[in-house]
Structure formats: structure tokens, C-alpha cells
Motif scaffolding. Sequence first.
Motif, mmCIF file in Angstrom:
data_model
loop_
_atom_site.group_PDB
_atom_site.id
_atom_site.type_symbol
_atom_site.label_atom_id
_atom_site.label_comp_id
_atom_site.label_asym_id
_atom_site.label_seq_id
_atom_site.Cartn_x
_atom_site.Cartn_y
_atom_site.Cartn_z
ATOM 1 N N ARG B 5 43.405 40.553 30.335
ATOM 2 C CA ARG B 5 44.377 41.188 31.242
ATOM 3 C C ARG B 5 45.776 40.933 30.684
ATOM 4 N N ILE B 6 46.532 42.001 30.524
ATOM 5 C CA ILE B 6 47.852 41.902 29.884
ATOM 6 C C ILE B 6 48.943 41.953 30.962
ATOM 7 N N PRO B 7 49.804 40.938 31.020
ATOM 8 C CA PRO B 7 50.893 40.964 32.015
ATOM 9 C C PRO B 7 51.994 41.930 31.586
ATOM 10 N N ASN B 56 50.711 30.331 28.399
ATOM 11 C CA ASN B 56 49.591 29.870 29.231
ATOM 12 C C ASN B 56 48.402 30.793 28.990
ATOM 13 N N TYR B 58 44.506 31.621 30.547
ATOM 14 C CA TYR B 58 43.628 31.434 31.699
ATOM 15 C C TYR B 58 42.299 32.144 31.464
ATOM 16 N N ASP B 61 41.685 33.209 36.038
ATOM 17 C CA ASP B 61 42.830 32.617 36.736
ATOM 18 C C ASP B 61 42.896 31.091 36.649
ATOM 19 N N ASP B 63 43.655 27.805 34.333
ATOM 20 C CA ASP B 63 44.334 27.400 33.106
ATOM 21 C C ASP B 63 43.327 26.699 32.178
ATOM 22 N N ILE B 81 43.504 35.780 30.533
ATOM 23 C CA ILE B 81 44.902 36.199 30.715
ATOM 24 C C ILE B 81 45.775 35.353 29.799
ATOM 25 N N LEU B 83 49.814 34.530 29.281
ATOM 26 C CA LEU B 83 51.023 34.710 30.091
ATOM 27 C C LEU B 83 52.092 33.717 29.652
ATOM 28 N N PRO B 84 53.230 34.202 29.182
ATOM 29 C CA PRO B 84 54.310 33.268 28.810
ATOM 30 C C PRO B 84 54.734 32.402 29.988
#
Lengths: 148, 91
Positions: B5-7, B56, B58, B61, B63, B81, B83-84
Motif C-alpha cells: 500500500r503506497i501512501p 517505517n 508495516y 498495520d 510495525d 506499507i 511510510l516516511p
Amino acid sequence: MVTAGPAGLTLPRPIADRLLAHARTELPNEACGLVAGAFDGDGGGRATSFHAARNAEASPLRYNVHPEDLVRIVFEIDGAGEDLVAIFHSHTRTPAVPSATDLRTAQYDRPFYLLASLAVPDAPPDSALRAWRIVGGHTFEVPLRVGG
Amino acid sequence: MSSVRIPPVLRDAVDGSRDLPASGATVGEALEDLFARHPALRARVTEDGSLSPFINVYVNDRDVRFRDGLDTPVGDTDTIIILPAMAGGSR
């Protein structure tokens, strides 16, 4: 391409009050959170909600948005069709100016970095809060409009 | 094959994609597969060949630092995921 530009952040007063209340609640540690809203075509932004987060560092000198809060809030904002317009944290004893640590660790070009200084107790939002962009290791202060 | 999953902050590095498939038995293998197809993403989240400490990761969801890091196993039903982080401080 993100530019420093003159475009600024508009922060409705109730949201500004919530930011500062959260920062004061977290004393003696730094507080942090994410601000959702919308960017306009000129790179300016308007906040519509504040999402408080835990500071995983639990420190008076450092913050790290708790990874579990971060992933939840980022995708909540995205899922609602909103923009992440600002990343908020407090400095407990120093001015609301990004530190060398803030510059070194900044990973986001587009959102504003919204800082609160609690150096002056009970300072109103207009003087306690300042907004910045951090791009390429440089800081650019941008206009912050509290209210509206 | 896992899903990554890309933020929003990283979507410009993957042509706007929100979710991408990735092959690999571990998080590290899956990310390497993804980076091979999206070198701009690799450039954004790695330093000197390793994942940046400010990124980060995950799985579902959670970590991965609290699991087995990049060795955390992943399967077809798992979502990764990247995620910076948002971090800093007054000093």
C-alpha cells in the motif's frame, strides 16, 4: 514540484486552540499530530481537522509520531479524500522554529511544518504558532493565518 | 504475492499507484521486487542500499520493528506499507 513560495496555511481558531491544548497536555514532553485539510492551487493550505498523536519518544526534546498512530491517521486522511496539510509538533522551551534535528529528519516536502512554542505560558495561538516548509534541507517560513 | 500500500507522499514515485503487488517470502524480498520495478521509489526510501532509518515499514498495520524487521514473513493475504516517519525535536 514544491516551492517555498508565499502561499501559507490558514488555521481556524478552534483548531489552533486544540493544537495548543494538546501541546500543553503533553508537557513536559513535546507533543505531535497531523493536520488534515486541503491545498489550494497555489500551494497554500486550509486546515479542517487536527489528529493528535502519541509521541513515541516521550521526550521534552524529541518527537516521533508513534508509528501505529502515523499509519492509521495518514490513511484516515487519505481515505476521507483530504490532504495532509501540516505536521505539528511543539517545542517546550525554545521558539517555534525548526531545529537542526527537524531539518535532518524531515521527510515531507508538501505539508507545512506547524510548530508551537510553549516557552511563554498561555501565549495566544497567533504568537505561539508558526508555519514552515522544509524543502531540501532548508526552511522557509510561510504566512500563518489563525482564524478565517 | 503480497500487496504494498503506497501512501500519498510516495505515490509520485510509482506513477500514482495506491497499491502494488510484490513477490517475495519476506518483507525485504517483496520490497526488493517492488524497487526493481520502481527505481524512483528505491531512491526515495533507501540510503546506501539500505532502507532509510526514517522509513517505517508495516505488515498489516503492525510495525515490523516489533516483529522480525525486513525478515518478517509475508504471504498472499498480507499488506505491506512503507511510510516516511515524522520525527524531529527541539535539539
